[in-house]
Design an enzyme around this catalytic site. Structure first.
Site, PDB file in Angstrom:
ATOM      1  N   SER A   1     -11.092  -0.304  -2.312  1.00  0.00           N
ATOM      2  CA  SER A   1      -9.923   0.328  -1.683  1.00  0.00           C
ATOM      3  C   SER A   1      -8.711   0.411  -2.597  1.00  0.00           C
ATOM      4  O   SER A   1      -7.786   1.156  -2.309  1.00  0.00           O
ATOM      5  CB  SER A   1      -9.557  -0.412  -0.399  1.00  0.00           C
ATOM      6  OG  SER A   1      -9.093  -1.712  -0.688  1.00  0.00           O
TER       7      SER A   1
ATOM      8  N   HIS B   1      -3.773  -4.928  -0.859  1.00  0.00           N
ATOM      9  CA  HIS B   1      -3.312  -3.545  -0.734  1.00  0.00           C
ATOM     10  C   HIS B   1      -1.857  -3.424  -1.177  1.00  0.00           C
ATOM     11  O   HIS B   1      -1.173  -4.419  -1.375  1.00  0.00           O
ATOM     12  CB  HIS B   1      -3.463  -3.037   0.701  1.00  0.00           C
ATOM     13  CG  HIS B   1      -4.862  -2.625   1.033  1.00  0.00           C
ATOM     14  ND1 HIS B   1      -5.239  -2.253   2.292  1.00  0.00           N
ATOM     15  CD2 HIS B   1      -5.980  -2.529   0.277  1.00  0.00           C
ATOM     16  CE1 HIS B   1      -6.527  -1.945   2.297  1.00  0.00           C
ATOM     17  NE2 HIS B   1      -6.997  -2.113   1.090  1.00  0.00           N
TER      18      HIS B   1
ATOM     19  N   ASP C   1      -2.886   0.890   6.793  1.00  0.00           N
ATOM     20  CA  ASP C   1      -3.758  -0.223   7.213  1.00  0.00           C
ATOM     21  C   ASP C   1      -3.632  -0.612   8.678  1.00  0.00           C
ATOM     22  O   ASP C   1      -4.191  -1.630   9.076  1.00  0.00           O
ATOM     23  CB  ASP C   1      -3.463  -1.459   6.356  1.00  0.00           C
ATOM     24  CG  ASP C   1      -3.959  -1.306   4.933  1.00  0.00           C
ATOM     25  OD1 ASP C   1      -4.800  -0.431   4.686  1.00  0.00           O
ATOM     26  OD2 ASP C   1      -3.496  -2.077   4.078  1.00  0.00           O
TER      27      ASP C   1
END
Length: 180
Positions: free
Chosen positions: A57, A96, A123
């Protein structure tokens, strides 16, 4: 009990001393590793100063298997920073990028929205049910450095437990059969 005593008498005392020395040495190594880990957590301010990237990701910046080094300090979190966070109800931390930060001036409370660089959406689907923002207590640390690919050892041992048991068995055999 007599059988154990007979067996113990048949073992030379030098062998017993060698085995006890190996056990104590192993204990010292494990204890030293735990002390070092605790010291690093204190210095970095992060409950887990090292994490492995487990998905794609964050590509192309970080790839699956990269090891990230984290630090947590009192500086406010800003958009663009890469953070590692825990979500309520999930065991595995997520790596992230922060895309939005809302600060409430009266309370100093911070709300954070994240997104994987390689993901299309933010998210919010990863957060706990009904949760729209992360708060400061969800953040484990900021990424301050990385080592590419070294985390694959962890990934392989997690995904293929037989390899983990073979490595542990081989190390145990090495310890048992090693001479001083």
């Amino acid at each position: 009990m007599g059988w154990v005593a007979q067996r113990m008498d048949s073992i030379p005392s030098s062998q017993i001393r060698r085995v006890l020395t190996q056990i104590v040495s192993l204990g010292v190594i494990v204890t030293s590793a735990l002390i070092i880990w605790k010291g690093v957590t204190c210095v970095t301010g992060s409950e887990s100063p090292v994490v492995v990237v487990l998905s794609g990701s964050m590509e192309p910046g970080f790839k699956r298997g990269d090891i990230l080094f984290l630090q947590m300090n009192k500086d406010p979190i800003r958009a663009g920073e890469i953070v590692v966070f825990n979500v309520d109800g999930r065991e595995i931390p997520i790596v992230h990028r922060v895309i939005t930060v809302h600060e409430r001036h009266g309370t100093g409370e911070v709300q954070i929205l994240t997104k994987g660089d390689n993901n299309y959406d933010d998210d919010r689907v990863l957060y706990a049910r009904g949760q729209l923002w992360l708060e400061q207590h969800h953040i484990m640390g900021r990424a301050v450095g990385f080592l590419p690919y070294l985390g694959w050892v962890t990934i392989i041992m997690t995904e293929k437990p037989i390899i983990k048991y073979l490595v542990i068995g081989a190390l145990g055999l090495l310890i048992i059969t090693s001479k001083e």
